[in-house]
Enzyme design. Structure first.
Site, PDB file in Angstrom:
ATOM      1  N   SER A  54       6.076   5.829  -4.959  1.00 39.91           N
ATOM      2  CA  SER A  54       6.445   6.170  -6.329  1.00 39.91           C
ATOM      3  C   SER A  54       7.940   6.389  -6.364  1.00 39.91           C
ATOM      4  CB  SER A  54       5.716   7.436  -6.784  1.00 39.91           C
ATOM      5  OG  SER A  54       6.042   7.749  -8.128  1.00 39.91           O
ATOM      6  N   ARG A  77       3.586  -1.375  -5.480  1.00 40.76           N
ATOM      7  CA  ARG A  77       2.321  -0.766  -5.907  1.00 40.76           C
ATOM      8  C   ARG A  77       2.135  -0.983  -7.396  1.00 40.76           C
ATOM      9  NH1 ARG A  77      -2.338   0.398  -6.468  1.00 40.76           N
ATOM     10  NH2 ARG A  77      -3.401   2.290  -5.744  1.00 40.76           N
ATOM     11  N   THR A  80       3.275  12.109 -11.523  1.00 42.99           N
ATOM     12  CA  THR A  80       2.860  13.072 -10.509  1.00 42.99           C
ATOM     13  C   THR A  80       2.428  14.395 -11.132  1.00 42.99           C
ATOM     14  OG1 THR A  80       4.395  12.053  -8.933  1.00 42.99           O
ATOM     15  CG2 THR A  80       3.553  14.229  -8.383  1.00 42.99           C
ATOM     16  N   CYS A 111       2.533 -12.198  -6.267  1.00 38.88           N
ATOM     17  CA  CYS A 111       2.327 -11.351  -5.087  1.00 38.88           C
ATOM     18  C   CYS A 111       3.665 -11.045  -4.435  1.00 38.88           C
ATOM     19  CB  CYS A 111       1.410 -12.048  -4.085  1.00 38.88           C
ATOM     20  SG  CYS A 111       1.278 -11.155  -2.517  1.00 38.88           S
ATOM     21  N   CYS A 154      -0.557  -8.151   3.310  1.00 42.60           N
ATOM     22  CA  CYS A 154      -0.862  -7.392   2.096  1.00 42.60           C
ATOM     23  C   CYS A 154      -0.325  -5.961   2.171  1.00 42.60           C
ATOM     24  CB  CYS A 154      -2.369  -7.364   1.883  1.00 42.60           C
ATOM     25  SG  CYS A 154      -2.891  -6.508   0.392  1.00 42.60           S
ATOM     26  N   CYS A 209      -0.883  -3.589  -3.112  1.00 47.01           N
ATOM     27  CA  CYS A 209      -0.351  -3.267  -4.443  1.00 47.01           C
ATOM     28  C   CYS A 209      -1.373  -3.490  -5.545  1.00 47.01           C
ATOM     29  CB  CYS A 209       0.926  -4.062  -4.719  1.00 47.01           C
ATOM     30  SG  CYS A 209       0.677  -5.829  -5.026  1.00 47.01           S
ATOM     31  N   CYS A 224      -2.780  -8.848  -7.483  1.00 48.06           N
ATOM     32  CA  CYS A 224      -3.616 -10.048  -7.567  1.00 48.06           C
ATOM     33  C   CYS A 224      -4.930  -9.755  -8.273  1.00 48.06           C
ATOM     34  CB  CYS A 224      -3.856 -10.638  -6.184  1.00 48.06           C
ATOM     35  SG  CYS A 224      -4.604  -9.488  -5.000  1.00 48.06           S
TER      36      CYS A 224
END
Length: 528
Positions: A45, A290, A326, A474, A497, A500, A503
């Site tokens: 984040s 992410r 958060t 991606c 990978c 995130c 896809c």
């Protein structure tokens, strides 16, 4: 194994829930399971946090703060062109005096031992692969994925069968687009009275830069270039301590251009004249990506079902205009704990309590800001000003549609005027180099965790209609269309990978299903 409560996900929502429940009911047995190899390793984040909910959870936290925790200082807000920009007044929701810049991964690693000190069992490296149900259909717990399974499905020498963790209540705190949450929303039709959820992708790097360039606590946000006027996008740049800078770029996944590349947009922004001088001569310490949940108030699903609850980003509580989630995650975790403690560990009634809470009131005020940008940058800005002045009291609520449905087919949309910097000079040179900085690890000999229902669609229909956008959206170069002796085929580089979930969200045919790999697999972020 049996517990009173099992929590899926050791992020800020899940850990805050566990801490608060044990504060209220010390004899209640609670376990938290986390798919990452260590707590915080797959948390990514910005992150600037509002401290109010953390103050309520742990009143003395400032006496022994998390390892990266810098008081917010000066705020800047910019509209960028390719070669310059205009400094604008900071929107009211983005004033950060009194807030803190943190590494959210480090914050979670700091919260976990405090949960353990209260008697919570925290288990990193265990992926919840499926949900367990009672005979009456209610959620009974989760099933941990098997360990030591080869790609062909056979058992390797170290094979360990996954166990069932049974509980009176299962709390889903998986973050955006959680794999179990996705199944349960469908099974219990939790989204039947809400709009489809919306997402963005955030791509972030942590840099070590030469001494003298950093102003600890400085916070800079921007919009405009490199995004065109119909693509939702913006940046963040946070000055940390020890000559470190956290920076990233967020692209709305409701973009329409099938050729758009979120990772490339981020790299272009880094080469802007306002950013590049800060980074030149520095080096990347960590990088990752992410999905971010951005649907807001109108996209919130029902957050309770028999035997289970949804909290944090799994529920969809991020405040997009504030660029913060958060505080909402912690707030919802505490609310869920207080509800269960007061109601004999029964999930019923939590949804109503959440919707009547401060967390939802905050989202309702800003519900129309993000959706309006679908009509273009300038309309979105005017609408944002209106919604801010009126405090979100507009008598209407703008609707949203699934992000995958917004993608235009090749030739259907006007060619965007994308004025990019060529060549780029700052690292990384390509997406594969970026994967290196994510320190992602997957055993090559394990079942592929990216399930494509029908790869013939990728080879034929998707090639014609969209030009295989998975090869572009991606950020980790997982998907490639390759030519070999058997002809053209989709190659899935699952070991790249970074989890995130883009896809799973943006695929225009919705035939990609992200499932959990073996526990402990995936990125290992350092202070992201």
């Amino acid at each position: 194994m049996e517990y009173d409560v099992v929590v899926v996900g050791a992020g800020p929502a899940g850990l805050s829930f566990a801490i608060r429940l044990k504060q209220l009911q010390p004899d209640t047995t609670v376990c938290v399971i986390e798919k990452a190899s260590t707590i915080g390793a797959q948390i990514l984040s910005g992150a600037v946090i509002e401290p109010g909910p953390l103050d309520a959870l742990l009143p003395g936290w400032r006496d022994a703060p998390p390892p990266i925790c810098i008081p917010a200082g000066e705020d800047e807000f910019w509209l960028l062109s390719k070669t310059g920009g205009r400094k604008l007044p900071v929107p009211p929701g983005m004033h950060n005096r009194g807030n803190f810049i943190v590494s959210l991964g480090a914050l979670c690693a700091w919260l976990a031992p405090q949960a353990e000190a209260l008697g919570v069992d925290v288990f990193p490296g265990f992926a919840a692969a499926d949900t367990v149900f009672n005979e009456d259909g209610s959620v009974a717990g989760v099933r941990i994925g098997d360990m030591g399974v080869a790609k062909d499905g056979t058992h390797k020498p170290g094979y360990t069968q996954g166990i069932d963790i049974k509980a009176k209540v299962t709390v889903l705190a998986e973050g955006a687009r959680g794999s179990l949450t996705k199944q349960l929303i469908k099974r219990f039709q939790l989204d039947k009275d809400s709009d489809p959820q919306a997402y963005s992708i955030g791509i972030k790097e942590l840099w070590q830069v030469p001494a003298g360039r950093v102003t600890p606590g400085k916070i800079v946000h921007s919009f405009g270039w490199p995004a065109d006027s119909h693509t939702y996008g913006g940046s963040f740049l946070y000055h940390l301590d020890k000559d470190r800078i956290a920076l990233g770029y967020v692209s709305g996944l409701d973009y329409s251009d099938p050729d758009y590349q979120p990772w490339e947009a981020f790299q272009q922004w880094k080469n802007h004249p306002h950013v590049k001088p800060l980074l030149e001569g520095g080096n990347i310490l960590s990088a990752g990506a992410r999905a971010i949940v951005t649907g807001g108030w109108q996209s919130l699903p029902k957050c309770e079902m028999p035997g289970a609850l949804l909290i944090g980003d799994t529920a969809g509580l991020l405040n997009v205009p504030k660029v913060k989630g958060t505080h909402q995650a912690i707030r919802s975790g505490m609310l869920a704990a207080e509800h269960l403690a007061a109601n004999g560990l029964k999930s019923a009634g939590f949804d109503a309590k959440l919707r009547g809470s401060e967390a939802m009131a905050e989202l309702k005020k800003v519900r129309n800001i993000k959706p309006a940008f679908k009509k273009g940058l300038w309309f979105g800005l005017l609408n944002a000003a209106w919604e801010t002045v009126t405090g979100g009291r507009s008598p209407w609520t703008l609707k949203s549609k699934p992000d995958w449905s917004s993608l235009h087919k090749l030739g259907e949309c006007e060619e965007p005027k994308r004025d990019y910097v060529q060549p780029r000079e700052l690292p990384p040179r390509d997406r594969l180099a970026g994967v290196y900085f994510a320190a992602t690890e997957h055993d090559e000999d394990q079942p592929i965790h990216l399930h494509v229902a029908d790869t013939s669609i990728c080879v034929d229909q998707c090639t014609r209609e969209y030009g295989n956008p998975c090869t572009r959206f991606c950020p980790a170069n997982v998907y490639e269309m390759v030519e070999d002796e058997g002809g053209r085929r989709l190659q899935i580089n699952a070991a790249n990978c970074v989890h995130c979930k883009t896809c799973d969200i943006k695929d225009p045919y919705q035939i990609i299903n992200w499932v959990t790999p073996e526990g402990g697999s995936g990125p290992n972020y350092q202070n992201l």
